[in-house]
Design an enzyme around this catalytic site. Structure first.
Site, PDB file in Angstrom:
ATOM      1  N   SER A 108       0.840  -1.188   0.000  1.00  0.00           N
ATOM      2  CA  SER A 108       0.000   0.000   0.000  1.00  0.00           C
ATOM      3  C   SER A 108       0.883   1.248   0.000  1.00  0.00           C
ATOM      4  O   SER A 108       1.641   1.455  -0.945  1.00  0.00           O
ATOM      5  CB  SER A 108      -0.959  -0.043   1.194  1.00  0.00           C
ATOM      6  N   GLU A 206      -2.282  -2.426  -8.157  1.00  0.00           N
ATOM      7  CA  GLU A 206      -3.402  -2.741  -7.275  1.00  0.00           C
ATOM      8  C   GLU A 206      -3.784  -1.459  -6.549  1.00  0.00           C
ATOM      9  O   GLU A 206      -3.011  -0.504  -6.536  1.00  0.00           O
ATOM     10  CB  GLU A 206      -3.021  -3.845  -6.270  1.00  0.00           C
ATOM     11  N   HIS A 275      -5.128  -5.350  -1.346  1.00  0.00           N
ATOM     12  CA  HIS A 275      -5.985  -5.194  -0.163  1.00  0.00           C
ATOM     13  C   HIS A 275      -7.101  -6.243  -0.214  1.00  0.00           C
ATOM     14  O   HIS A 275      -8.274  -5.935  -0.453  1.00  0.00           O
ATOM     15  CB  HIS A 275      -6.581  -3.791  -0.121  1.00  0.00           C
TER      16      HIS A 275
END
Length: 304
Positions: A108, A206, A275
């Site tokens: 992330s 992502e 995630h």
């Protein structure tokens, strides 16, 4: 450059380079690591808070440098993502990392660290689930947990449809180092000294919480910057919570098709990387092969 594998009894350092950490939640994750025979050392500022950040930039950076320099710490695991890692990326002592290469694990907001460190030092880092963000959740599953074992034994990873259905958007096979991560963080590197290089590499993307029009805009920015054209292939990971707030909207499939309509290289979507659960953790910077014939992503080990 590969880090040395972990052994039972080794110490891992846990720090918070981005968003603030809840002490109770972090402590719930300790059993997972202790069950693998690992000891835990916390950053001095792990529980600091400064607005939406886990403390002042100087203190978060100091925790990172301390863990890198500490010879007893064999891996650095980031407690969670959020926002803020990019605020000190230009202050990182890359020579210190080169002198003390070790496992670095997270995803992330950590994407900017993965990119900057790999491109400055050549160190392979790991895109994988984090203690507060993932490990303490009820959904944290055996597949996600099992993949931590790649840190103890050099492992050739193979992602196939035994893990999740995969969708081929462009046929082909390509081999190259795998790079990338969170799409919005990759876009934030453009025009900076830490701009991601995708030349002859497999590009992983992502994200979470981004509506289709936002994903469209970020893909367009990568296109205009030449990052899609340069890549040897594209690995489309999980895009969680990407539902449009109001219609009308394009679907994600429409967006992928638009940006690769003239693409001559392999593109596969549906990888549970990001995630999501299972969360298939991978080393970034290792040699990988994306094949639409076998519908697989194969990766070489991230430790030695």
């Amino acid at each position: 450059m590969l880090s040395h594998r972990l052994k039972p009894g080794d110490t891992i350092g846990i720090i918070a380079p981005a968003g603030p950490v809840d002490k109770h939640k972090l402590e719930k994750s300790f059993a997972f690591f202790e069950n693998m025979g690992l000891r835990i050392k916390l950053g001095a500022h792990i529980y600091d808070q400064y607005g939406y950040l886990a403390g002042k930039d100087t203190n978060r950076l100091a925790d990172f440098h301390q863990m890198v320099a500490d010879r007893s710490v064999k891996a650095i695991i980031f407690a969670k993502g959020g926002y803020g890692t990019g605020r000190f990326v230009d202050k990182i002592d890359m020579e210190l990392i080169q002198r003390n290469p070790k496992i670095i694990w997270g995803y992330s907001d950590i994407t900017c660290l993965h990119t900057a460190i790999r491109q400055a030092t050549g160190l392979v880092t790991f895109h994988g689930p984090m203690p507060v963000s993932d490990i303490i959740k009820n959904e944290f599953d055996p597949v996600s947990a099992q993949l931590f074992k790649q840190l103890f034994d050099p492992t050739n990873l193979i992602y196939s449809e035994s893990i999740s259905p995969l969708t081929v958007y462009r046929e082909g096979e390509a081999t190259g180092k795998i790079v990338g991560g969170n799409l919005s963080l990759l876009v934030q590197t453009l025009g900076t000294p830490y701009e991601i290089s995708t030349k002859d590499k497999l590009l992983l993307i992502e994200d979470i919480g981004e509506e289709p029009y936002r994903i469209d805009g970020m893909m367009n920015q990568l296109r205009l910057a030449g990052k899609l054209k340069d890549a040897a292939g594209i690995v489309i990971g999980d895009f969680a919570e990407a539902e449009p707030e109001r219609p009308p909207s394009l679907r994600l499939e429409d967006i992928w098709k638009h940006y690769i309509r003239n693409y001559k290289k392999p593109v596969i979507a549906g990888f549970r990387i990001g995630h999501c659960f299972p969360h298939f953790s991978i080393p970034l910077g290792v040699k990988a092969t994306l094949s639409t014939r076998t519908k697989t992503l194969q990766l070489t080990p991230g430790v030695q």
